[in-house]
Write a protein that holds these residues in place. Structure first.
Motif, PDB file in Angstrom:
ATOM      1  N   GLU A  96       0.465   5.124   0.311  1.00 11.16           N
ATOM      2  CA  GLU A  96      -0.499   6.160   0.660  1.00 11.16           C
ATOM      3  C   GLU A  96      -0.283   7.420  -0.168  1.00 11.16           C
ATOM      4  N   LYS A 145       4.652  -1.237   3.244  1.00 16.18           N
ATOM      5  CA  LYS A 145       4.352   0.192   3.333  1.00 16.18           C
ATOM      6  C   LYS A 145       5.645   1.007   3.296  1.00 16.18           C
ATOM      7  N   ARG A 153       0.842  -1.197   0.000  1.00 13.29           N
ATOM      8  CA  ARG A 153       0.000   0.000   0.000  1.00 13.29           C
ATOM      9  C   ARG A 153       0.875   1.244   0.000  1.00 13.29           C
TER      10      ARG A 153
END
Length: 237
Positions: free
Chosen positions: A25, A229, A23
């Motif tokens: 962001e 991440k 992921r």
């Protein structure tokens, strides 16, 4: 100018009883940056490069923009949604050079043809291709092996051919997955110097995965990935 802009981009991969998630962001990559990707093995570094190279589709994306100079800005997320694989293949050919960790050479082509095929496919004229071949083969010390097939080359030699193949068409974005991983310290230094030269001469954006702290510190920016991440985004210079 931002070459790539990503916001809330997710990628999920499943393998039997294991699900891997990456992921991002928020990530903006400026044209001409040198970026090092670091983090433990299996954290998602190679997956992130595959995502940026438009090889793996995101499972979801709020924004995934690719803004290559001289080309139309592209909504990559929308291309994936409507099956625009041909357009993404053209974008890769025109704007992206990718050095895979395994080299990824075509086994039925000589080192010379592996190096020159992307440039010819991009539409470079024969003189430019030959000049690029001569320069890169000389810099990388592989001029004597151009007629050899990949299975006759060592791992390190194949890696150098793969680097030349990625750089010869002068792409705007160079992605390199551990390009020095199979090389000795002298050859590693030559590769890093070549990537830096290419970045400066052609204003290329260069993103390198590395486990070598000294190499990472030569970048403009270090992205640390852990557990799928980006946990740190640090500007070095």
């Amino acid at each position: 100018m931002n070459l790539c802009e990503l916001r809330n981009v997710a990628l999920e991969r499943k393998a039997r009883d294991y699900t891997y998630r990456l992921r991002i962001e928020s990530l903006a990559i400026r044209a001409g940056e040198k970026i090092a990707l670091i983090g433990p093995s299996g954290c998602g570094k190679s997956t992130a490069l595959d995502l940026l190279a438009m090889i793996l589709p995101p499972s979801g994306a709020e924004t995934f923009q690719f803004n290559a100079p001289g080309d139309t800005p592209e909504d990559v997320a929308e291309l994936w949604r409507r099956g625009g694989r041909e357009r993404m293949a053209r974008l890769r050919l025109r704007h992206i050079g990718y050095v895979l960790q395994t080299g990824g050479l075509l086994p039925f082509l000589s080192a010379r043809d592996n190096m020159t095929t992307p440039g010819r496919a991009k539409g470079m004229d024969a003189k430019a291709v030959d000049a690029g071949l001569k320069e890169l083969a000389g810099r990388l010390g592989i001029g004597h092996m151009l007629s050899a097939l990949p299975d006759k080359l060592s791992i390190g030699e194949r890696q150098r051919v793969a680097i030349a193949r990625a750089l010869l068409p002068k792409p705007e974005l160079v992605l390199a997955d551990e390009p020095t991983g199979n090389l000795d310290s002298k050859a590693s230094r030559e590769i890093i110097d070549l990537l830096k030269m290419s970045n400066q001469k052609y204003n290329q954006t260069v993103i390198v995965i590395t486990h070598d702290e000294n190499i990472a510190l030569e970048a403009d920016r270090i992205l640390t990935i852990d557990d799928g991440k980006i946990v740190k985004d640090e500007r070095v210079r």
